[in-house]
Design an enzyme around this catalytic site. Structure first.
Site, PDB file in Angstrom:
ATOM      1  N   LYS A  49      21.449  13.948  12.988  1.00 52.09           N
ATOM      2  CA  LYS A  49      21.525  13.441  11.618  1.00 52.09           C
ATOM      3  C   LYS A  49      22.273  12.110  11.565  1.00 52.09           C
ATOM      4  CE  LYS A  49      21.205  18.171   9.977  1.00 52.09           C
ATOM      5  NZ  LYS A  49      21.923  19.377   9.534  1.00 52.09           N
ATOM      6  N   GLN A  93      27.990  21.584   8.353  1.00 48.06           N
ATOM      7  CA  GLN A  93      27.042  22.171   9.298  1.00 48.06           C
ATOM      8  C   GLN A  93      27.481  23.588   9.641  1.00 48.06           C
ATOM      9  OE1 GLN A  93      24.142  20.486  10.633  1.00 48.06           O
ATOM     10  NE2 GLN A  93      23.682  22.608  11.153  1.00 48.06           N
ATOM     11  N   ASP A 116      23.408  18.690   0.848  1.00 52.27           N
ATOM     12  CA  ASP A 116      22.480  19.725   1.279  1.00 52.27           C
ATOM     13  C   ASP A 116      22.198  20.756   0.188  1.00 52.27           C
ATOM     14  OD1 ASP A 116      20.707  20.621   3.132  1.00 52.27           O
ATOM     15  OD2 ASP A 116      22.159  21.654   4.389  1.00 52.27           O
TER      16      ASP A 116
END
Length: 284
Positions: A49, A93, A116
């Protein structure tokens, strides 16, 4: 002959457009990523990413935690990033570790930095199908973007989503419901005979159980589309949750692994980062 939904090709176009927008932007953009450095998968995914962000001109900053961290320490870090005007988006994450309350961590992220879309606020707006702008989790949002790019017709069709995680399965089922599909949400514990019944009448099957070559049902609709969200290591190779050759022989459209959903997830995350930065700097 089965057709491939090429996420790699589409993600490249998305990233090229983002790069143009970033170059023209009159504001800086930065993605902050928090992950457990002891988890090799998290390290790999964040690295991917970060590289994609850099490729379009977006800055990144990594915050590495380990098994000595507790929930309060992560929450203090989130609070600091929420108040840092240089940070456009915050990515957590998962997994951070069994000793950390990830729900509390996700919900601590400011809605306008929740890149996200995993905080309860943004999830609630998705559930409402709200007109108010909100971020949707990158992977299901990426799946929707991929289907729309291939002019998939959602209305009135049957969808089977296999996987009930908050990160993917549940938001995916809501997105498809909001797109006027009739959705069945199943999971790895659903009996095989029931899965077979659901699958053979499904127009769209989305598989996200995190088990290599797990989906291998027969008697699928010849017109069906299969989306494989899995990314598993098997004998040194990356494979999906779906037995590709067996399934591809039965249906009309399918995503490959790699090159399907994965690139779309990253491109969507980068797109969210840009859009959040633009929202934060509106009027400037």
């Amino acid at each position: 002959m089965v057709q491939i939904l090429d996420g790699k090709k589409l993600s490249k176009k998305i990233l090229e457009k983002i790069a143009e927008n970033v170059k023209e932007a009159a504001f800086s953009i930065k993605l902050a990523s928090i992950y457990n450095e002891k988890n090799p998968g998290s390290k790999m995914y964040v690295g991917m990413k970060v590289r994609r962000a850099a490729s379009v001109g977006i800055d990144s900053e990594e915050f590495k935690i380990d098994d000595t961290w507790n929930t309060d320490q992560v929450l203090r870090l989130i609070d600091k990033l929420n108040h840092d005007d240089s940070v456009s988006g915050i990515l957590v994450q998962s997994p951070l570790g069994q000793h950390i309350d990830e729900s509390a961590v996700f919900n601590a992220i400011s809605p306008i930095k929740d890149v996200d879309g995993l905080a309860a606020y943004n999830q609630g707006l998705l559930f409402e199908n709200a007109e108010e702008k909100h971020v949707v989790s990158a992977t299901p949002a990426g799946v929707m973007a991929l289907l729309k790019a291939y002019d998939y017709s959602f209305t009135g069709k049957n969808a089977l989503v296999i996987g009930r995680s908050v990160l993917f399965g549940r938001p995916m089922s809501i997105l498809l419901t909001n797109a006027d599909m009739t959705v069945t949400l199943a999971h790895s514990k659903t009996p095989t005979d029931q899965l077979q019944q659901f699958a053979q009448t499904a127009d769209l099957i989305v598989v996200a159980v995190g088990k290599a070559n797990w989906f291998q049902l027969d008697h699928l609709k010849a017109t069906a589309t299969v989306i494989d969200v899995g990314a598993n290591k098997l004998d040194g190779q990356t494979v999906g949750d779906v037995v590709f050759q067996k399934t591809a022989a039965q249906v009309s459209w399918i995503t490959p692994v790699p090159g399907g959903v994965g690139p779309m997830t990253i491109a969507t995350l980068i797109q969210h980062t840009y859009e959040l930065a633009k929202f934060q700097h509106r009027g400037e």
